[in-house]
Design a protein around this motif. Structure first.
Motif, PDB file in Angstrom:
ATOM      1  N   LEU A 279      -0.477  20.661  -5.684  1.00  0.00           N
ATOM      2  CA  LEU A 279      -0.685  19.216  -5.906  1.00  0.00           C
ATOM      3  C   LEU A 279      -1.976  18.724  -5.266  1.00  0.00           C
ATOM      4  CD1 LEU A 279       2.878  17.688  -5.387  1.00  0.00           C
ATOM      5  CD2 LEU A 279       1.795  18.472  -7.490  1.00  0.00           C
ATOM      6  N   LEU A 280      -2.483  19.481  -4.275  1.00  0.00           N
ATOM      7  CA  LEU A 280      -3.738  19.071  -3.623  1.00  0.00           C
ATOM      8  C   LEU A 280      -4.847  18.937  -4.665  1.00  0.00           C
ATOM      9  CD1 LEU A 280      -3.553  21.303  -0.423  1.00  0.00           C
ATOM     10  CD2 LEU A 280      -3.466  18.798  -0.504  1.00  0.00           C
TER      11      LEU A 280
ATOM     12  N   MET B 115       0.841  -1.201   0.000  1.00  0.00           N
ATOM     13  CA  MET B 115       0.000   0.000   0.000  1.00  0.00           C
ATOM     14  C   MET B 115       0.880   1.257   0.000  1.00  0.00           C
ATOM     15  SD  MET B 115      -2.948   0.868   2.803  1.00  0.00           S
ATOM     16  CE  MET B 115      -4.432   1.693   2.250  1.00  0.00           C
ATOM     17  N   ILE B 116       0.582   2.199  -0.877  1.00  0.00           N
ATOM     18  CA  ILE B 116       1.340   3.455  -0.931  1.00  0.00           C
ATOM     19  C   ILE B 116       0.474   4.564  -0.337  1.00  0.00           C
ATOM     20  CG2 ILE B 116       2.501   5.147  -2.418  1.00  0.00           C
ATOM     21  CD1 ILE B 116       3.892   2.463  -2.590  1.00  0.00           C
ATOM     22  N   ILE B 117       0.952   5.139   0.755  1.00  0.00           N
ATOM     23  CA  ILE B 117       0.225   6.215   1.430  1.00  0.00           C
ATOM     24  C   ILE B 117       1.104   7.457   1.397  1.00  0.00           C
ATOM     25  CG2 ILE B 117      -0.714   6.993   3.642  1.00  0.00           C
ATOM     26  CD1 ILE B 117      -1.022   3.937   4.325  1.00  0.00           C
ATOM     27  N   ILE B 118       0.528   8.588   0.988  1.00  0.00           N
ATOM     28  CA  ILE B 118       1.281   9.845   1.011  1.00  0.00           C
ATOM     29  C   ILE B 118       0.786  10.686   2.174  1.00  0.00           C
ATOM     30  CG2 ILE B 118       1.790  11.980  -0.244  1.00  0.00           C
ATOM     31  CD1 ILE B 118       1.467  10.427  -2.851  1.00  0.00           C
ATOM     32  N   LEU B 119       1.699  11.069   3.061  1.00  0.00           N
ATOM     33  CA  LEU B 119       1.356  12.040   4.102  1.00  0.00           C
ATOM     34  C   LEU B 119       1.783  13.406   3.594  1.00  0.00           C
ATOM     35  CD1 LEU B 119       2.024  10.479   7.598  1.00  0.00           C
ATOM     36  CD2 LEU B 119      -0.068  10.582   6.284  1.00  0.00           C
TER      37      LEU B 119
ATOM     38  N   HIS C  91      -8.659  14.968   3.769  1.00  0.00           N
ATOM     39  CA  HIS C  91      -8.169  15.991   4.697  1.00  0.00           C
ATOM     40  C   HIS C  91      -8.336  15.517   6.131  1.00  0.00           C
ATOM     41  CE1 HIS C  91      -7.508  19.278   1.851  1.00  0.00           C
ATOM     42  NE2 HIS C  91      -8.563  18.818   1.197  1.00  0.00           N
ATOM     43  N   VAL C  92      -7.296  15.720   6.924  1.00  0.00           N
ATOM     44  CA  VAL C  92      -7.349  15.343   8.337  1.00  0.00           C
ATOM     45  C   VAL C  92      -6.926  16.558   9.163  1.00  0.00           C
ATOM     46  CG1 VAL C  92      -6.153  13.965  10.097  1.00  0.00           C
ATOM     47  CG2 VAL C  92      -7.015  12.863   8.026  1.00  0.00           C
TER      48      VAL C  92
ATOM     49  N   LEU D 153       6.085   4.252  -9.619  1.00  0.00           N
ATOM     50  CA  LEU D 153       5.117   3.266  -9.117  1.00  0.00           C
ATOM     51  C   LEU D 153       4.634   2.359 -10.241  1.00  0.00           C
ATOM     52  CD1 LEU D 153       3.042   5.376  -6.551  1.00  0.00           C
ATOM     53  CD2 LEU D 153       4.931   3.801  -6.102  1.00  0.00           C
ATOM     54  N   ALA D 154       4.432   2.927 -11.424  1.00  0.00           N
ATOM     55  CA  ALA D 154       3.987   2.111 -12.561  1.00  0.00           C
ATOM     56  C   ALA D 154       5.013   1.025 -12.866  1.00  0.00           C
ATOM     57  CB  ALA D 154       3.760   3.001 -13.784  1.00  0.00           C
ATOM     58  N   ARG D 155       6.293   1.399 -12.806  1.00  0.00           N
ATOM     59  CA  ARG D 155       7.357   0.408 -13.060  1.00  0.00           C
ATOM     60  C   ARG D 155       7.343  -0.701 -12.018  1.00  0.00           C
ATOM     61  NH1 ARG D 155      10.304   4.989 -15.100  1.00  0.00           N
ATOM     62  NH2 ARG D 155      11.290   5.592 -13.139  1.00  0.00           N
ATOM     63  N   ARG D 156       6.855  -0.398 -10.816  1.00  0.00           N
ATOM     64  CA  ARG D 156       6.810  -1.395  -9.746  1.00  0.00           C
ATOM     65  C   ARG D 156       5.413  -2.005  -9.605  1.00  0.00           C
ATOM     66  NH1 ARG D 156      11.568  -1.029  -7.806  1.00  0.00           N
ATOM     67  NH2 ARG D 156      11.165  -2.622  -6.259  1.00  0.00           N
ATOM     68  N   GLU D 157       4.530  -1.686 -10.545  1.00  0.00           N
ATOM     69  CA  GLU D 157       3.134  -2.172 -10.539  1.00  0.00           C
ATOM     70  C   GLU D 157       2.432  -1.860  -9.220  1.00  0.00           C
ATOM     71  OE1 GLU D 157       3.408  -6.240 -11.855  1.00  0.00           O
ATOM     72  OE2 GLU D 157       3.639  -5.598 -13.942  1.00  0.00           O
ATOM     73  N   LYS D 158       2.610  -0.619  -8.799  1.00  0.00           N
ATOM     74  CA  LYS D 158       1.952  -0.153  -7.572  1.00  0.00           C
ATOM     75  C   LYS D 158       1.208   1.141  -7.887  1.00  0.00           C
ATOM     76  CE  LYS D 158       4.376  -2.242  -3.802  1.00  0.00           C
ATOM     77  NZ  LYS D 158       5.660  -2.863  -4.083  1.00  0.00           N
ATOM     78  N   SER D 159       0.303   1.531  -6.982  1.00  0.00           N
ATOM     79  CA  SER D 159      -0.364   2.814  -7.175  1.00  0.00           C
ATOM     80  C   SER D 159      -0.682   3.445  -5.821  1.00  0.00           C
ATOM     81  CB  SER D 159      -1.635   2.640  -8.004  1.00  0.00           C
ATOM     82  OG  SER D 159      -2.488   1.749  -7.340  1.00  0.00           O
ATOM     83  N   ILE D 160      -0.944   4.736  -5.858  1.00  0.00           N
ATOM     84  CA  ILE D 160      -1.210   5.486  -4.623  1.00  0.00           C
ATOM     85  C   ILE D 160      -2.584   5.084  -4.088  1.00  0.00           C
ATOM     86  CG2 ILE D 160      -1.566   7.802  -3.672  1.00  0.00           C
ATOM     87  CD1 ILE D 160       0.162   8.817  -6.129  1.00  0.00           C
ATOM     88  N   ALA D 161      -2.638   4.718  -2.788  1.00  0.00           N
ATOM     89  CA  ALA D 161      -3.927   4.358  -2.182  1.00  0.00           C
ATOM     90  C   ALA D 161      -4.646   5.601  -1.682  1.00  0.00           C
ATOM     91  CB  ALA D 161      -3.715   3.378  -1.028  1.00  0.00           C
ATOM     92  N   VAL D 162      -3.901   6.477  -1.051  1.00  0.00           N
ATOM     93  CA  VAL D 162      -4.527   7.685  -0.492  1.00  0.00           C
ATOM     94  C   VAL D 162      -3.468   8.757  -0.210  1.00  0.00           C
ATOM     95  CG1 VAL D 162      -4.443   6.764   1.891  1.00  0.00           C
ATOM     96  CG2 VAL D 162      -6.124   8.520   1.331  1.00  0.00           C
ATOM     97  N   VAL D 163      -3.889  10.003  -0.359  1.00  0.00           N
ATOM     98  CA  VAL D 163      -3.049  11.153  -0.003  1.00  0.00           C
ATOM     99  C   VAL D 163      -3.723  11.826   1.194  1.00  0.00           C
ATOM    100  CG1 VAL D 163      -2.098  13.364  -0.785  1.00  0.00           C
ATOM    101  CG2 VAL D 163      -2.360  11.472  -2.420  1.00  0.00           C
ATOM    102  N   VAL D 164      -3.061  11.773   2.338  1.00  0.00           N
ATOM    103  CA  VAL D 164      -3.644  12.337   3.564  1.00  0.00           C
ATOM    104  C   VAL D 164      -3.042  13.712   3.801  1.00  0.00           C
ATOM    105  CG1 VAL D 164      -3.947  12.044   6.046  1.00  0.00           C
ATOM    106  CG2 VAL D 164      -3.892  10.024   4.551  1.00  0.00           C
ATOM    107  N   ASN D 165      -3.876  14.746   3.695  1.00  0.00           N
ATOM    108  CA  ASN D 165      -3.377  16.103   3.937  1.00  0.00           C
ATOM    109  C   ASN D 165      -3.658  16.507   5.377  1.00  0.00           C
ATOM    110  OD1 ASN D 165      -2.393  18.779   3.193  1.00  0.00           O
ATOM    111  ND2 ASN D 165      -4.517  19.415   3.499  1.00  0.00           N
ATOM    112  N   LEU D 166      -2.602  16.842   6.097  1.00  0.00           N
ATOM    113  CA  LEU D 166      -2.752  17.287   7.485  1.00  0.00           C
ATOM    114  C   LEU D 166      -2.921  18.810   7.498  1.00  0.00           C
ATOM    115  CD1 LEU D 166      -0.024  15.082   9.207  1.00  0.00           C
ATOM    116  CD2 LEU D 166      -2.506  14.864   9.406  1.00  0.00           C
ATOM    117  N   ASP D 167      -4.019  19.252   8.101  1.00  0.00           N
ATOM    118  CA  ASP D 167      -4.306  20.693   8.181  1.00  0.00           C
ATOM    119  C   ASP D 167      -3.915  21.244   9.544  1.00  0.00           C
ATOM    120  OD1 ASP D 167      -5.622  21.336   5.708  1.00  0.00           O
ATOM    121  OD2 ASP D 167      -7.297  20.098   6.377  1.00  0.00           O
ATOM    122  N   VAL D 168      -3.010  22.226   9.533  1.00  0.00           N
ATOM    123  CA  VAL D 168      -2.611  22.941  10.762  1.00  0.00           C
ATOM    124  C   VAL D 168      -2.390  24.394  10.351  1.00  0.00           C
ATOM    125  CG1 VAL D 168      -0.828  23.152  12.557  1.00  0.00           C
ATOM    126  CG2 VAL D 168      -1.504  20.884  11.770  1.00  0.00           C
ATOM    127  N   SER D 169      -2.825  25.335  11.180  1.00  0.00           N
ATOM    128  CA  SER D 169      -2.667  26.750  10.831  1.00  0.00           C
ATOM    129  C   SER D 169      -1.184  27.147  10.841  1.00  0.00           C
ATOM    130  CB  SER D 169      -3.416  27.632  11.836  1.00  0.00           C
ATOM    131  OG  SER D 169      -2.799  27.525  13.099  1.00  0.00           O
TER     132      SER D 169
END
Ligand code: AP5
Ligand code: MG
Length: 185
Positions: free
Chosen positions: A151-152, A1-5, A163-164, A100-116
């Motif tokens: 990128l968002l 699983m590929i997760i982007i924080l 968004h978290v 990721l394509a070369r490794r036959e993987k894909s992004i599962a989710v991009v979690v954006n952390l919101d802080v002022s």
């Protein structure tokens, strides 16, 4: 699983990536940590990266994409990766898709952390890493807004973005992230 924080400097990407890595048993890849190690051990990448990291500017895309591709080829990343601080530009986002394509993987989710911004500055000044001076923090935030925040939109269009709220205790934020990730599993 590929997760982007995802998120601005100081929102808690590294803190939360470590926790999530332990919970899910997926390795954590921080490009910032990779550069800091390279600078300390004075590798070729470290010599290139130093002036960018010191100033809070982005290390060139080709150098950054190469360290990510090399890292993801290592055995600890066979069951996926928690990416922290990558991608940060459109060019890096495209490079990631290709890697990721070369490794036959894909992004599962991009979690954006919101802080002022106000909270971010407080957190980073309290931490005091070498690039946590007021001047460099301001530049890191400006670079984030200019190069990375766009990128968002890209990930929202691909229905990958969640968004978290990044304000709260570390365990509270960790639980919010886990809830989002569990919906994707
Ligand atoms: P990088 O290391 O990625 O730094 P950053 O994005 O500026 O983010 P930080 O690591 O400062 O913050 P974080 O979001 O990880 O938060 P943390 O958990 O530490 O990048 C550094 C440099 O490397 C860049 O400027 C650039 O030069 C280069 N670079 C890296 N990636 C690159 C790329 N892809 N392309 C080009 N160049 C790149 O938390 C921050 C503080 O807050 C800590 O003290 C923590 O204890 C505290 N904290 C965490 N959570 C909470 C909470 N819930 N409540 C209160 N405090 C909290
Ligand atoms: Mg970090």
């Amino acid at each position: 699983m590929i997760i982007i924080l995802f998120g601005a400097p100081g929102v808690g990407k590294g803190t939360q990536a470590d926790i999530l890595a332990g919970t899910l048993n997926i390795a954590h890849l921080s490009t910032g940590d990779a550069f800091r190690t390279a600078i300390k051990t004075q590798t070729e990448v470290g010599l290139i990266a130093k002036r960018f990291v010191d100033a809070g500017d982005l290390v060139p895309d080709d150098v950054t994409a190469r360290i990510v591709e090399e890292a993801l080829a290592r055995p600890e990343f066979t069951n996926g990766a928690i990416l922290d601080g990558f991608p940060r530009t459109r060019v890096q986002a495209e490079a990631l898709d290709q890697i990721l394509a070369r490794r036959e993987k894909s992004i599962a989710v991009v979690v954006n952390l919101d802080v002022s911004d106000e909270q971010i500055i407080k957190r980073l000044l309290a931490r005091g890493r070498a690039d946590d001076t007021e001047e460099v923090i301001k530049n890191r935030l400006a670079v984030y807004n200019q190069e990375t925040a766009p990128l968002l939109d890209l990930y929202a269009k691909r229905s990958l973005l969640a968004h978290v709220d990044g304000i709260g205790t570390v365990p509270e934020v960790a639980q919010r992230i886990l809830d989002v990730v569990n919906q994707k599993r």
